[in-house]
Design an enzyme around this catalytic site. Structure first.
Site, short mmCIF file in Angstrom:
data_model
loop_
_atom_site.label_atom_id
_atom_site.label_comp_id
_atom_site.label_asym_id
_atom_site.label_seq_id
_atom_site.Cartn_x
_atom_site.Cartn_y
_atom_site.Cartn_z
CE LYS A 66 6.30 -3.43 10.51
NZ LYS A 66 5.32 -3.15 9.45
CD GLU A 91 9.45 -7.48 6.02
OE1 GLU A 91 9.46 -7.83 7.21
OE2 GLU A 91 8.84 -6.45 5.61
CE LYS A 145 -3.77 0.20 2.52
NZ LYS A 145 -4.71 0.34 3.67
N GLY A 167 -4.99 -5.03 5.83
CA GLY A 167 -4.23 -5.94 4.97
C GLY A 167 -4.76 -7.36 4.98
NE ARG A 168 -6.02 -8.46 11.19
CZ ARG A 168 -5.46 -7.30 11.53
NH1 ARG A 168 -4.39 -6.85 10.87
NH2 ARG A 168 -5.96 -6.57 12.51
CD GLU A 220 -1.39 -8.73 11.28
OE1 GLU A 220 -0.18 -9.06 11.20
OE2 GLU A 220 -2.03 -8.27 10.31
CG HIS A 224 -0.99 -41.01 8.68
ND1 HIS A 224 -0.93 -42.34 9.00
CD2 HIS A 224 -2.11 -40.87 7.91
CE1 HIS A 224 -1.93 -43.00 8.44
NE2 HIS A 224 -2.67 -42.12 7.77
#
Length: 551
Positions: free
Chosen positions: A512, A220, A214, A275-276, A361, A392
């Site tokens: 961060k 990153e 954004k 964002g999520r 979050e 398993h």
């Protein structure tokens, strides 16, 4: 004028329904699922509700009519109906950032109205969707060519968090609907190994990079975007190639232009989209390119159907409210520390990772909306893997471990392949696992099967392990939209009752900020005297090992 924000709530533990649930819980725990089913032969059909293409069987939970009555009363005492209405009205319920929370507007019909500060945002949403559709069709048809005139065959989405998890999950989930001539890959980790793996063996002339940030400053994402730029320009030998091989999902036009991307190929979104919660916004461009605008529109339709169900359906038949309240019951009154999501679908293998961000979050908070520290648990630890793989792996703990882990099983009556026999085996396992968790096997039953006395306890299963089963006809774009919106509104339900802000994420900021400071020290080769002894020692070892590599 903006819609008023939410009114303050009294302390949760003072709620009459909360106190009643605290008193009710011990007696509830003395009843087993075997007891509850024996007392009500119709329980399996009675505790079952449907919304759109999703059916929720919640009968295998520690619930009596009194439990449900108290949970619904708790939701009403915490003003959940008014808070749902406030979200849909565009109230600034993200109070720490002063923003509306209107991801529901991202899937609105063109004639609907969602207001932010008195302005209907739906026309803007559809303008972006139309531009996304036009661009997607160009890429899918081969009309959009790379700098050297080659057709785009690979789309690489570069983003992190909500700019990665949603599109990556949706690409796998909708594999059966994807354009076979295009392959989509994803880069999120700043570890250079991920970018190297995503681009290995590719012809840069056939790659389109979708940069999702954004602000166009996310560390990153922009580090990986710079690597992509070098990959592209290094091959073509001309900076002009960037304009044909990069698009941006951003609101920072000057940053996008400086990078070399044509602003005409910048797709924006808004600060009222977290964002999520953004996979159905411009962040979904890579999804739209993969599945096509028509299937993307079907996914939006599914979102919209669940939105409307959540908004208007009475709590007793409301899937997100029911699931939210059931999860809250185990989390707050039975100290369940975690919660497993178990999709019996290879295509939904990324769903647990997506839901981890959505749940943890959003609701991993320790402060109320009013700024007070909490004295009760909020979000559980969410985890999971697809069945039957997980059977398993960690199902041993689910069946015979000492921890309470409520589960959501997700399955489909029809396969996305042509192999019905294998699909039937898959679904037989889903139904069997939910049954085994609920009812178990007693020592007496083990002995009756001929198991020796010495092994009878080890070969018994306590049962009484609660679960939900979500069943749909088939994993389609529409059903995927319904499923994601279901969990979004489940998160909202719990967050409102806990009186926390589910729509900020201050917890990610400190790490961060410290990483920025430490990064500068790493480049300088020295450690700040103010660093703690552990971090200083780790940096020293790091520099020593780097020197050995250089030598």
């Amino acid at each position: 004028m903006s819609t008023p924000s939410l009114s303050p709530l009294p302390a949760l533990r003072t709620s009459a329904a909360w106190r009643a649930l605290e008193s009710h819980a011990p007696a509830l725990h003395r009843q087993t699922l075997r007891d509850l089913f024996a007392a009500d032969p119709q329980r399996g059909t009675r505790l079952c509700v449907q919304a759109g293409g999703l059916v929720l069987d919640y009968s295998k939970n520690w619930l009596t009519p009194e439990t449900l009555r108290l949970l619904f009363e708790l939701a009403r005492e915490r003003e959940l109906p008014a808070r749902i209405a406030a979200m849909f009205a565009g109230a600034p319920i993200n109070n720490t950032e002063g923003r509306a929370v209107l991801h529901v507007a991202l899937r609105a019909n063109p004639d609907e109205r969602y207001l932010v500060d008195g302005v209907n945002v739906v026309p803007e949403v559809h303008e972006v969707l139309a531009r996304m559709a036009s661009f997607s069709n160009q890429v899918r048809s081969g009309a959009w060519l790379g700098y050297s005139g080659k057709r785009i065959r690979y789309v690489i989405n570069i983003g992190i968090g909500g700019s990665y998890l949603g599109p990556a999950m949706a690409y796998d989930a909708l594999r059966a609907y994807c354009e076979p001539a295009l392959e989509t890959r994803f880069v999120a980790n700043v570890d250079p190994a991920e970018f190297a793996a995503a681009t290995a063996g590719l012809d840069p002339g056939e790659v389109l990079f979708v940069i999702a940030s954004k602000t166009f400053t996310t560390q990153e994402t922009m580090t990986n975007a710079a690597a992509a730029r070098r990959f592209c320009v290094g091959h073509h030998g001309n900076e002009a190639a960037v304009a044909r091989h990069f698009v941006a999902l951003s609101t920072n036009e000057s940053g996008v232009r400086e990078f070399g991307i044509d602003p005409a190929n910048m797709f924006g979104f808004w600060d009222w989209v977290g964002g999520r919660y953004s996979m159905d916004s411009a962040i979904g461009l890579s999804t739209m390119i993969a599945v096509g605008p028509e299937n993307f529109a079907q996914m939006l339709r599914g979102f919209r159907q669940m939105d409307e169900h959540f908004r208007v359906t009475p709590f007793e038949r409301n899937l997100p409210v029911l699931m939210g309240l059931i999860g809250l019951l185990y989390n707050n009154f039975f100290d369940a520390q975690s919660y497993a999501v178990l999709p019996y679908s290879h295509d939904l293998r990324r769903l647990p990772a997506y839901l981890q961000q959505l749940v943890m979050e959003s609701n991993g908070k320790f402060v109320t909306r009013g700024g007070s520290a909490l004295d009760y648990q909020t979000a559980p630890i969410l985890w999971g893997e697809p069945g039957t793989n997980a059977q398993h792996s960690f199902y041993q703990l689910l069946h015979q471990g000492t921890r309470l882990v409520p589960c959501d099983f997700i399955g489909f009556s029809q396969s996305t392949t042509d192999d019905d026999s294998q699909h039937e085996l898959l679904m037989a396992n889903l139904f069997a696992q939910a049954q085994a968790l609920a009812f178990g096997k007693t020592e007496e039953e083990a002995r009756a099967e001929g198991i020796s006395e010495a092994l009878a306890l080890a070969r018994s299963y306590p049962g009484n392990r609660p679960s939900n089963v979500l069943l749909a006809r088939r994993l389609t774009p529409e059903v995927l939209g319904e499923l994601i919106a279901l969990y979004e509104h489940c998160v909202f339900t719990q967050g409102m009752i806990w009186d926390i802000n589910s729509f900020d994420q201050w917890g990610v900021e400190l790490g961060k900020a410290l990483a920025q400071k430490i990064s500068k020290q790493m480049g300088a080769g020295t450690a700040d005297a103010k660093l703690d002894s552990s971090t200083a020692a780790l940096l020293a070892r790091y520099h020593a090992q780097r020197s050995e590599q250089a030598g």
